[in-house]
Design a protein around this motif. Structure first.
Motif, PDB file in Angstrom:
ATOM      1  N   THR A  61      48.011 -32.947   7.181  1.00  0.00           N
ATOM      2  CA  THR A  61      48.174 -31.553   7.610  1.00  0.00           C
ATOM      3  C   THR A  61      48.197 -30.611   6.419  1.00  0.00           C
ATOM      4  OG1 THR A  61      50.585 -31.813   7.630  1.00  0.00           O
ATOM      5  CG2 THR A  61      49.397 -32.205   9.702  1.00  0.00           C
ATOM      6  N   GLN A  62      48.640 -31.109   5.238  1.00  0.00           N
ATOM      7  CA  GLN A  62      48.666 -30.318   4.014  1.00  0.00           C
ATOM      8  C   GLN A  62      48.213 -31.190   2.848  1.00  0.00           C
ATOM      9  OE1 GLN A  62      52.602 -28.648   3.531  1.00  0.00           O
ATOM     10  NE2 GLN A  62      52.080 -26.837   4.717  1.00  0.00           N
ATOM     11  N   ALA A  63      47.617 -30.534   1.850  1.00  0.00           N
ATOM     12  CA  ALA A  63      47.170 -31.258   0.661  1.00  0.00           C
ATOM     13  C   ALA A  63      46.994 -30.273  -0.480  1.00  0.00           C
ATOM     14  CB  ALA A  63      45.861 -31.999   0.933  1.00  0.00           C
ATOM     15  N   LEU A  64      47.066 -30.794  -1.709  1.00  0.00           N
ATOM     16  CA  LEU A  64      46.750 -29.991  -2.880  1.00  0.00           C
ATOM     17  C   LEU A  64      45.246 -30.038  -3.128  1.00  0.00           C
ATOM     18  CD1 LEU A  64      49.572 -31.051  -5.376  1.00  0.00           C
ATOM     19  CD2 LEU A  64      49.486 -28.994  -3.971  1.00  0.00           C
ATOM     20  N   SER A  65      44.707 -28.970  -3.678  1.00  0.00           N
ATOM     21  CA  SER A  65      43.292 -28.968  -4.016  1.00  0.00           C
ATOM     22  C   SER A  65      43.011 -30.094  -5.007  1.00  0.00           C
ATOM     23  CB  SER A  65      42.901 -27.620  -4.626  1.00  0.00           C
ATOM     24  OG  SER A  65      41.538 -27.614  -4.986  1.00  0.00           O
ATOM     25  N   GLY A  66      41.985 -30.868  -4.700  1.00  0.00           N
ATOM     26  CA  GLY A  66      41.649 -32.008  -5.547  1.00  0.00           C
ATOM     27  C   GLY A  66      42.252 -33.312  -5.087  1.00  0.00           C
ATOM     28  N   TYR A  71      41.084 -39.830   6.320  1.00  0.00           N
ATOM     29  CA  TYR A  71      40.980 -39.525   7.744  1.00  0.00           C
ATOM     30  C   TYR A  71      40.794 -40.828   8.517  1.00  0.00           C
ATOM     31  CZ  TYR A  71      40.382 -34.623   6.469  1.00  0.00           C
ATOM     32  OH  TYR A  71      40.575 -33.362   5.978  1.00  0.00           O
ATOM     33  N   VAL A  72      41.566 -40.981   9.604  1.00  0.00           N
ATOM     34  CA  VAL A  72      41.521 -42.188  10.428  1.00  0.00           C
ATOM     35  C   VAL A  72      40.922 -41.838  11.781  1.00  0.00           C
ATOM     36  CG1 VAL A  72      42.847 -44.045  11.493  1.00  0.00           C
ATOM     37  CG2 VAL A  72      43.537 -43.141   9.253  1.00  0.00           C
ATOM     38  N   ILE A  73      39.841 -42.530  12.132  1.00  0.00           N
ATOM     39  CA  ILE A  73      39.162 -42.356  13.424  1.00  0.00           C
ATOM     40  C   ILE A  73      39.604 -43.487  14.347  1.00  0.00           C
ATOM     41  CG2 ILE A  73      36.937 -42.311  14.598  1.00  0.00           C
ATOM     42  CD1 ILE A  73      35.738 -41.315  11.923  1.00  0.00           C
ATOM     43  N   THR A  74      40.101 -43.141  15.530  1.00  0.00           N
ATOM     44  CA  THR A  74      40.531 -44.131  16.518  1.00  0.00           C
ATOM     45  C   THR A  74      39.797 -43.869  17.827  1.00  0.00           C
ATOM     46  OG1 THR A  74      42.744 -44.229  15.518  1.00  0.00           O
ATOM     47  CG2 THR A  74      42.494 -45.157  17.728  1.00  0.00           C
ATOM     48  N   ASN A 137      43.670 -22.025   2.051  1.00  0.00           N
ATOM     49  CA  ASN A 137      42.457 -22.370   2.799  1.00  0.00           C
ATOM     50  C   ASN A 137      42.764 -23.432   3.846  1.00  0.00           C
ATOM     51  OD1 ASN A 137      39.992 -22.138   0.098  1.00  0.00           O
ATOM     52  ND2 ASN A 137      40.999 -20.559   1.293  1.00  0.00           N
ATOM     53  N   ILE A 138      42.106 -23.316   5.002  1.00  0.00           N
ATOM     54  CA  ILE A 138      42.216 -24.325   6.059  1.00  0.00           C
ATOM     55  C   ILE A 138      40.903 -25.094   6.106  1.00  0.00           C
ATOM     56  CG2 ILE A 138      42.528 -24.744   8.529  1.00  0.00           C
ATOM     57  CD1 ILE A 138      44.247 -22.243   8.649  1.00  0.00           C
ATOM     58  N   LYS A 139      40.979 -26.395   5.912  1.00  0.00           N
ATOM     59  CA  LYS A 139      39.804 -27.247   5.880  1.00  0.00           C
ATOM     60  C   LYS A 139      39.727 -28.051   7.177  1.00  0.00           C
ATOM     61  CE  LYS A 139      38.610 -25.963   1.790  1.00  0.00           C
ATOM     62  NZ  LYS A 139      37.330 -25.267   1.530  1.00  0.00           N
ATOM     63  N   ASP A 140      38.644 -27.860   7.930  1.00  0.00           N
ATOM     64  CA  ASP A 140      38.477 -28.502   9.232  1.00  0.00           C
ATOM     65  C   ASP A 140      37.488 -29.660   9.144  1.00  0.00           C
ATOM     66  OD1 ASP A 140      40.186 -26.721  10.597  1.00  0.00           O
ATOM     67  OD2 ASP A 140      38.579 -25.237  10.755  1.00  0.00           O
ATOM     68  N   ALA A 141      37.911 -30.822   9.645  1.00  0.00           N
ATOM     69  CA  ALA A 141      37.031 -31.974   9.811  1.00  0.00           C
ATOM     70  C   ALA A 141      36.727 -32.114  11.299  1.00  0.00           C
ATOM     71  CB  ALA A 141      37.685 -33.242   9.272  1.00  0.00           C
ATOM     72  N   LYS A 142      35.512 -32.507  11.621  1.00  0.00           N
ATOM     73  CA  LYS A 142      35.085 -32.577  13.025  1.00  0.00           C
ATOM     74  C   LYS A 142      34.463 -33.944  13.302  1.00  0.00           C
ATOM     75  CE  LYS A 142      31.901 -30.324  16.292  1.00  0.00           C
ATOM     76  NZ  LYS A 142      30.876 -29.258  16.438  1.00  0.00           N
ATOM     77  N   THR A 161      38.872 -32.486  16.407  1.00  0.00           N
ATOM     78  CA  THR A 161      38.938 -31.938  15.049  1.00  0.00           C
ATOM     79  C   THR A 161      40.299 -32.234  14.433  1.00  0.00           C
ATOM     80  OG1 THR A 161      39.705 -29.783  15.853  1.00  0.00           O
ATOM     81  CG2 THR A 161      37.324 -30.076  15.574  1.00  0.00           C
ATOM     82  N   ALA A 162      40.353 -32.095  13.113  1.00  0.00           N
ATOM     83  CA  ALA A 162      41.611 -32.211  12.366  1.00  0.00           C
ATOM     84  C   ALA A 162      41.597 -31.154  11.262  1.00  0.00           C
ATOM     85  CB  ALA A 162      41.770 -33.603  11.761  1.00  0.00           C
ATOM     86  N   SER A 163      42.702 -30.414  11.115  1.00  0.00           N
ATOM     87  CA  SER A 163      42.786 -29.317  10.152  1.00  0.00           C
ATOM     88  C   SER A 163      43.791 -29.654   9.053  1.00  0.00           C
ATOM     89  CB  SER A 163      43.195 -28.014  10.848  1.00  0.00           C
ATOM     90  OG  SER A 163      42.218 -27.626  11.796  1.00  0.00           O
ATOM     91  N   THR A 164      43.426 -29.304   7.828  1.00  0.00           N
ATOM     92  CA  THR A 164      44.288 -29.512   6.661  1.00  0.00           C
ATOM     93  C   THR A 164      44.403 -28.198   5.895  1.00  0.00           C
ATOM     94  OG1 THR A 164      43.537 -31.811   6.465  1.00  0.00           O
ATOM     95  CG2 THR A 164      44.659 -30.845   4.562  1.00  0.00           C
ATOM     96  N   THR A 165      45.622 -27.795   5.576  1.00  0.00           N
ATOM     97  CA  THR A 165      45.857 -26.572   4.818  1.00  0.00           C
ATOM     98  C   THR A 165      46.043 -26.906   3.336  1.00  0.00           C
ATOM     99  OG1 THR A 165      46.918 -25.514   6.715  1.00  0.00           O
ATOM    100  CG2 THR A 165      47.342 -24.547   4.558  1.00  0.00           C
TER     101      THR A 165
END
Length: 346
Positions: A61-66, A71-74, A137-142, A161-165
């Protein structure tokens, strides 16, 4: 005596069924047969509900740049039918860095397939990448899935989708440039960087991207390889430094000269963009032009006993009257015979 004759009983006419009644009974029978057929179809063969095909995408849900994000797909089949021809596609968050076989991949997505998933079966898959972005920034994976079920002819599609700030930057990076400058005059850029993460960071590199018309003169500290590159083998926790770059910027009036600095980090023997800072300078017209010539030249080479004649010109280039100005000239060095100085103006 003759018996009395039997009384004559009138005959009752036969009852007839109306066509409307027959039609009503036929409709009732048809409805009963339809209900029986539906029940047999429902209870006699496997049913399918698209909602029983489970698709999940989980990431930080949160991460530092870099940071490296996992990501886990189920996926799970809770229906009574076999799922087949399952086609998955994972779309990477914007500005992500993906390493494949030791090299950086330029793809924006990756796909994989599953031939068959029986009722009750599940499956998982992991995708790893490096998230890059500015704080906030909000980074969206789809993730999309297209599949077929049993003998049904239709194809089905599901999306999640999954969002990471981006919660922060491990290295605070700033770039300061003069907001305005006069074409042909010296100016300076200042770069500050500081490790604000919880650990030391190694194998960093700062790369300046100078604007057109910038002529590099010097920098403190000096670049390590070229006029625009500084290597940082180790940046300790809470450690940092400042780089001051001096040069001459030329351009037309009102031109905007953009400058940027990129912090790169070595990953799998490759330096990849980690953070970025930008600034700009607008070329403006000077209020006062000043020029200095020696013996009618801007680059005169003197020899001992030469007589040097310095000519200073100044001009008000603004639309206003300037007052209270002071013009001073200073001769520095032991080579001058100051007793021969003759100052004057025109």
């Amino acid at each position: 005596l003759q018996p009395a004759p039997s009384p004559v009983v009138p005959l009752t006419p036969a009852r007839t069924i109306s066509p409307n009644t027959i039609l009503k009974w036929l409709i009732v029978v048809a409805l009963i047969l339809l209900i029986v057929s539906i029940a047999m179809l429902w209870f006699g063969s496997p049913s399918f509900r698209e909602g029983d095909v489970v698709l999940k995408l989980e990431g930080p849900t949160q991460a530092l740049s870099g940071d490296e994000a996992n990501y886990v797909i189920t996926y799970e089949n809770r229906t009574k039918l076999d799922l087949h021809d399952m086609s998955f596609r994972f779309f990477f968050p914007s500005d992500s860095i993906i390493i494949r076989d030791g090299t950086v991949s330029g793809d924006s997505s990756e796909a994989f397939t599953v031939d068959k998933l029986a009722p009750g079966e599940t499956g998982t898959r992991e995708v790893k990448l490096f998230l890059i972005g500015d704080k906030g920034n909000i980074k969206d994976a789809k993730l999309t899935l297209i599949f077929q079920a049993g003998t049904l002819r239709s194809s089905f599609e599901k999306t999640t989708t999954a969002s990471t700030t981006i919660a922060g930057l491990p290295v605070a990076l700033t770039l300061v440039a003069p907001p305005t400058g006069v074409s042909g005059q010296a100016m300076s850029y200042i770069v500050d960087y500081r490790n604000e993460s919880g650990a030391d960071i190694s194998d960093l590199k700062l790369v300046m991207n100078y604007p057109d018309g910038f002529a590099f003169q010097k920098a403190t500290p000096a670049p390590t390889k070229s006029p625009n590159t500084w290597e940082i083998p180790l940046l300790r926790q809470r450690g940092g430094a400042r780089i001051t770059i001096t040069g001459v910027l030329t351009g037309n009036e009102r031109d905007s000269k953009d400058v940027s600095v990129v912090l790169q980090r070595k990953i799998n023997d490759q330096y990849l963009d980690y953070e970025r800072a930008e600034s700009s300078t607008v070329i403006s017209s000077p209020l006062l032009m000043v020029s200095l010539l020696v013996n009618d030249s801007s680059s005169y080479t003197a020899v001992p006993s030469d007589m040097l004649r310095y000519a200073i010109s100044y001009k008000n280039t603004s639309s206003s009257t300037l007052s209270g100005l002071t013009l001073s000239v200073k001769l520095e060095g032991d080579m001058y015979d100051l007793t021969t100085v003759d100052s004057g103006g025109a």
